[in-house]
Design a protein around this motif. Sequence first.
Motif, PDB file in Angstrom:
ATOM      1  N   GLY A 115       0.829  -1.194   0.000  1.00 40.79           N
ATOM      2  CA  GLY A 115       0.000   0.000   0.000  1.00 40.79           C
ATOM      3  C   GLY A 115       0.864   1.244   0.000  1.00 40.79           C
ATOM      4  O   GLY A 115       1.818   1.355   0.784  1.00 40.79           O
ATOM      5  N   PHE A 116       0.522   2.189  -0.874  1.00 37.73           N
ATOM      6  CA  PHE A 116       1.342   3.398  -1.061  1.00 37.73           C
ATOM      7  C   PHE A 116       0.413   4.602  -1.037  1.00 37.73           C
ATOM      8  O   PHE A 116      -0.313   4.861  -1.983  1.00 37.73           O
ATOM      9  CB  PHE A 116       2.092   3.285  -2.397  1.00 37.73           C
ATOM     10  CG  PHE A 116       2.877   4.512  -2.776  1.00 37.73           C
ATOM     11  CD1 PHE A 116       3.986   4.896  -2.044  1.00 37.73           C
ATOM     12  CD2 PHE A 116       2.516   5.283  -3.874  1.00 37.73           C
ATOM     13  CE1 PHE A 116       4.709   6.025  -2.399  1.00 37.73           C
ATOM     14  CE2 PHE A 116       3.234   6.409  -4.235  1.00 37.73           C
ATOM     15  CZ  PHE A 116       4.334   6.779  -3.490  1.00 37.73           C
ATOM     16  N   ASP A 117       0.424   5.310   0.084  1.00 38.19           N
ATOM     17  CA  ASP A 117      -0.463   6.452   0.291  1.00 38.19           C
ATOM     18  C   ASP A 117       0.393   7.695   0.474  1.00 38.19           C
ATOM     19  O   ASP A 117       0.915   7.956   1.555  1.00 38.19           O
ATOM     20  CB  ASP A 117      -1.342   6.202   1.523  1.00 38.19           C
ATOM     21  CG  ASP A 117      -2.290   7.366   1.815  1.00 38.19           C
ATOM     22  OD1 ASP A 117      -2.368   8.288   0.983  1.00 38.19           O
ATOM     23  OD2 ASP A 117      -2.938   7.339   2.864  1.00 38.19           O
ATOM     24  N   MET A 118       0.533   8.456  -0.606  1.00 40.94           N
ATOM     25  CA  MET A 118       1.383   9.647  -0.579  1.00 40.94           C
ATOM     26  C   MET A 118       0.528  10.889  -0.379  1.00 40.94           C
ATOM     27  O   MET A 118      -0.372  11.167  -1.164  1.00 40.94           O
ATOM     28  CB  MET A 118       2.173   9.769  -1.884  1.00 40.94           C
ATOM     29  CG  MET A 118       3.120  10.965  -1.935  1.00 40.94           C
ATOM     30  SD  MET A 118       4.034  10.999  -3.491  1.00 40.94           S
ATOM     31  CE  MET A 118       4.927  12.535  -3.314  1.00 40.94           C
ATOM     32  N   GLY A 119       0.818  11.599   0.696  1.00 37.27           N
ATOM     33  CA  GLY A 119       0.077  12.819   0.990  1.00 37.27           C
ATOM     34  C   GLY A 119       0.944  14.050   0.830  1.00 37.27           C
ATOM     35  O   GLY A 119       1.939  14.050   0.109  1.00 37.27           O
ATOM     36  N   LEU A 122       1.875  -2.775  -6.441  1.00 40.02           N
ATOM     37  CA  LEU A 122       1.856  -1.478  -5.768  1.00 40.02           C
ATOM     38  C   LEU A 122       0.443  -0.917  -5.849  1.00 40.02           C
ATOM     39  O   LEU A 122      -0.046  -0.585  -6.931  1.00 40.02           O
ATOM     40  CB  LEU A 122       2.844  -0.516  -6.423  1.00 40.02           C
ATOM     41  CG  LEU A 122       3.068   0.812  -5.681  1.00 40.02           C
ATOM     42  CD1 LEU A 122       3.770   0.569  -4.348  1.00 40.02           C
ATOM     43  CD2 LEU A 122       3.893   1.782  -6.532  1.00 40.02           C
ATOM     44  N   ALA A 123      -0.233  -0.844  -4.705  1.00 36.58           N
ATOM     45  CA  ALA A 123      -1.584  -0.288  -4.638  1.00 36.58           C
ATOM     46  C   ALA A 123      -1.481   1.163  -4.210  1.00 36.58           C
ATOM     47  O   ALA A 123      -1.070   1.466  -3.087  1.00 36.58           O
ATOM     48  CB  ALA A 123      -2.453  -1.078  -3.660  1.00 36.58           C
ATOM     49  N   CYS A 124      -1.841   2.047  -5.091  1.00 36.91           N
ATOM     50  CA  CYS A 124      -1.640   3.477  -4.873  1.00 36.91           C
ATOM     51  C   CYS A 124      -2.964   4.147  -4.525  1.00 36.91           C
ATOM     52  O   CYS A 124      -3.988   3.899  -5.163  1.00 36.91           O
ATOM     53  CB  CYS A 124      -1.035   4.087  -6.143  1.00 36.91           C
ATOM     54  SG  CYS A 124      -0.803   5.861  -6.060  1.00 36.91           S
TER      55      CYS A 124
END
Length: 1251
Positions: A311-315, A501-503
């Motif tokens: 999981g890739f959560d870019m803020g 890669l789950a974005c």
Amino acid sequence: MTETEGKFDFAIDRGGTFTDVFARLPDGRERVLKLLSHDPQNYKDAPTEGIRRVLAEETGQAFPREQPVETSLIGWIRMGTTVATNALLERQGERTALLVTKGFKDLLHIGTQARPKLFDLEVAVPDVLYDEVIEVDERVVLRQDGCQLPRKEPNTGDSLEVWRELDMQRVEDDLRGVLSRGIHSLAVLLLHSYTWSAHEKAVGSLARRLGFTQVSLSSEVMPMVRAVPRGYTVCADAYLTPKIRQYLKGFTSGFRGGLEGVSVLFMQSDGGLTPMEQFCGSRAVLSGPAGGVVGYAITSYSQTENKPVIGFDMGGTSTDVSRYAGHYEHVFEATTAGVTLQAPQLDINTVAAGGGSRLFFRSGMFVVGPESAGAHPGPACYRKGGPLTVTDANLALGRLLPSYFPRIFGPGEDEPLSSEETMEHFQQLTREINHFLYTNQSQSSANGSAHSNSSRVMGSKSEMSMEEVAMGFIRVANEAMCRPIRALTQAKGHDTSQHVLACFGGAGGQHACAIAQALGMKTVFIHKYSGVLSAYGLALADVVEEVQEPCSLQYNPRSFSELDHRVEQLTQRCTETLRDRGFSSSQITTEVFLHLRYEKTDCALMVTATGYPGNSRSCKSGDFRSAFTKRYLQEFGFTIPDRPIMVDDIRVRGSGKSGIKSVTNTKMGSGILKITKCYFEDGYLDTSVYLWEELPCDHNIPGPAIIIDKNSTILVEPSCVAHLTEGGDVCIAVGSDPHCLLGTELNTVQLSIFSHRFMSIAGPLKHEVESGAWSPGCGGLEPLITIYRALCPSQVFRSGVSGPVFFVASRGHHADIGGITPGSMPPHSTSLQQEGAVFTSFKLVTAGVFQEEAVTEALMAPAQYPDCSGTRNLHDNLSDLRAQVAANQRGSTLVGELIDSYGLAVVQAYMGYIQTNAELAVRDMLKEFARCRQKQTGSLEVEAEDFMDDGTPIRLRVQINENEGSAVFDFTGTGTEVWGNCNAPRAITFSALIYCLRCMVGQDIPLNQGCLTPIKVIIPSGSILQPSQNAAVVGGNVLTSQRVVDVIFRAFEVCAASQGCMNNVTFGSEGSGYYETVAGGAGAGPGWTGRSGVHSHMTNTRITDPEILEKRYPVVLEHFSLRPGSGGAGEYRGGDGVIRKLLFRNKVVLSVLTERRSTRPYGLHGGDCGASGLNQLHRADGRVLNLGAKTTVSLEPGDMFCLYTPGGGGYGEEDKQTAGDGRLLKKRRRFNDNFSERGSVFEYRMAQEGV
């Protein structure tokens, strides 16, 4: 669970900036809504407003804002919230008092005694959460052989003795006093309450009767051994739960009837839902991001052939990464906002890299973050005078299209994104970079190779375009985000490339393809609700009930029946609770976990037996031994078959299946919206632009392309192809990067990338040694001093190359290697042989075979010397060495993979460039210091002197060459070799020097030999800093090294002296030994007070938790607190030392090896010296003895060792009018950007600084 057909169901994620709403309508349709979390001019509460809007718009009925919302149409509400997180970050929780066992009032201030950032001289640690402390004169200890029979029986398998009963009248008086001062929240932490809670429950009952509105007991919040993390957790619960209740009261008041009859569930940190009334502070800190993990886990894992998912959560300011491979990965101790919580939490790793991360060019290296522009002023393109950020770099490259952003920027918040301001900033930065490159080329031509390799830093290009600069920062930012992903996978034995890669989140889509390429991943998955995935995950989640209790049993056939009985009881509790919440038996599933570890180690794994059914040699719940050993082998590379396995905790997780099924909407849409120009490695390319909502399903989009959503922008790289699934999600097939070929000539962008790659290799090595070692200090955080006897190097070979191409090494401090005293830290050793086994050079593994017989012989060799013994912990030594070998093997594999990717010549070249960059950073620092020194004094020479307790001087004179940025460190005048063990081999002085240089540079540069290239060091032969070959040196490693640091910092006037000692304490018998180093006071400096009760400079080892100490060793920790007034006075006070009292229960030999007992840590610029330390022995017969700085003494049961550690020196002259107030100058520290990172990867990175 009651069905809600025909009603509206809501899943809401209330974040700090935005609130996301997912609604399932009565006809099965789905709606999403995003609104500001704070908009007081329009509504009081964002989730309530979201529900009101959906109901009004879908029913056509009026739902006035000023009236409570009608609930007859609402089926259920599920929420995740950052209320607890924000309260922790802002330190805006409830005023709280801590009630703790007498003698431990400062236990949570001291914590593990380790400082969070190795090279920050200002030890910035968030303040504790409580306002007051009540000490309770009670004491419970674990029963050991030789003590009285137990008076109470606990629930773990341990036996207890109650040494001091509660004085309830005294407790009541103290509690009434706290109430009178306006504090109504209470946290209770009594030692060993995890196993026997009667005292805590009595206090809790009294407190509630007296009128405390919140009472949190550590034995109820999290009954796990280890007092420090349990104490942090119970304080967080007491501090945050009232704020949660306050919010819930306000939320329910917005609905008619207070939501009575409506199912309201909240997301917990472990990824499970719980009823609103059960939602508490200690389980709420990750409530918001947990929904996102559930969301991507359920949507991505099921649609990608069950491949493991990252999981890739870019803020804006940070990025969250996590992993899912068919089950949620939990940690049971993690630090959030500077507070270590001991509770089940999803392993969500937060790193300081986001769209708002700032861009810097430092000493020839591109640097991204960790500083952030924040929401205000924000990036430069926000039109509020902000700095350059990652968002600006994307805008400069054409990857963000201002016309598709709302006009909410500028001072009036009514303007579009500003490409102009971004370009102006980048043009200026590009000029600075090109000037640097040109200047270094010119110096290279003029100087040739006169004094160093620093000229190489300019690379093959003498000029970069603005686009190349922006692209360089994007690539460095991507690598910064790759690093935690590698650590999360490789450190646990997983192949990073075999993941999807789950974005999700707002900024990740711009970087997902490039990050996947860098990691070797072949697929990127972006769900149609990626912009509101945390809310959507709430709708998919299960209701969870967890129960856990401590255990102290060995996992063997004798304990299986008791384990089965306790598992059955816990399972029944879980099931009954879920049935009471409306779930049928068919909806309930349970999973059993055992918290297992090898005996005498601290590395416990929470293990499920899923996939390992029970048999005749296991528990009924499953074959936990097989599950444990397989996972241990995967993570750490080896197992120890003959080592007993201990069960620390039993945990049962029950789930009530209640998640919705998503509706698939087939769409028919249009094609390309427009063509724009975007910059890639090949320059500007025509890039198709699409609106996601208008794209037809089952449609392919070749890169380069931009897909725009209401909440995010997806960049499809040129070598990638995006595919719209039946459900409307984006699945990107990631092609290989055609630009991966790299030459050996320096590229300044690749320099930054390789810096991250080399550190990514160090992380798994560190994890391997720490988790696989048996000795308390093996793999510990002592960063710099490599003792030859503990170093385990391995060679890396490549096919076709005759010799080794790299070395990897792991260092560990073995708890005992023989010698004249247990623990191998003799206070009065006079020769090297008395300090244990000596390895000048020893081949530990030959042809793949661990040389156990030969190394055993070497470890037992000290027995041939008078009064010496061979190692007392042979089994542990061998296990430690195996752990180091396994770590080296992992490191060799990772180095090999790096060489496979880039080629041997390139990797070796960049290893050289990394050293050159460190050299350049030190030269820049010395030049700046020289300019300031010349201006102030007219001299480029500094000097300093300090003394060991025996009077031996350490003298230093430094001559600086301003033009070259070089210096000569001359220790001439330092005292001769001593008859004792404070002699320090030459390497120790170099280690201390490289540490000081890194601290003074003030940049996050990789620590390496390049730092010393500009430095010439003169050490007189025969001195204490360059002794003869067989001189005793154990004190030089742990004591003299600290004095060398003190002298260097004094010469450069950096800060006042810290305690200047590691306070080495060992005790044991011929059968076992224990070793610890103890914190003291840190020195104050320009603008900061010294931290109290912390390790400083050349050590950062964590101290054993009081409950673990008493569980494993024949000792009772009677007292562990700060030593008031021991820090030096000044404008900024030095930190206080600590008081630590050990009461011994059996005969042992105690050794203490300390300094600063007759000398005091110096103050600076008028600040007072810190107090010197003191070692006392209180005999059972009443005598009190001063043990001096270094001694060995035999102790009898009832003897007590009392350690008083030195304080730090003060800085600046004290204002006599405010004398004594120095400690109060700093108010409660608000948790800020310095503490933004969290998760297991964060722990690795903190350790990596010193590898």
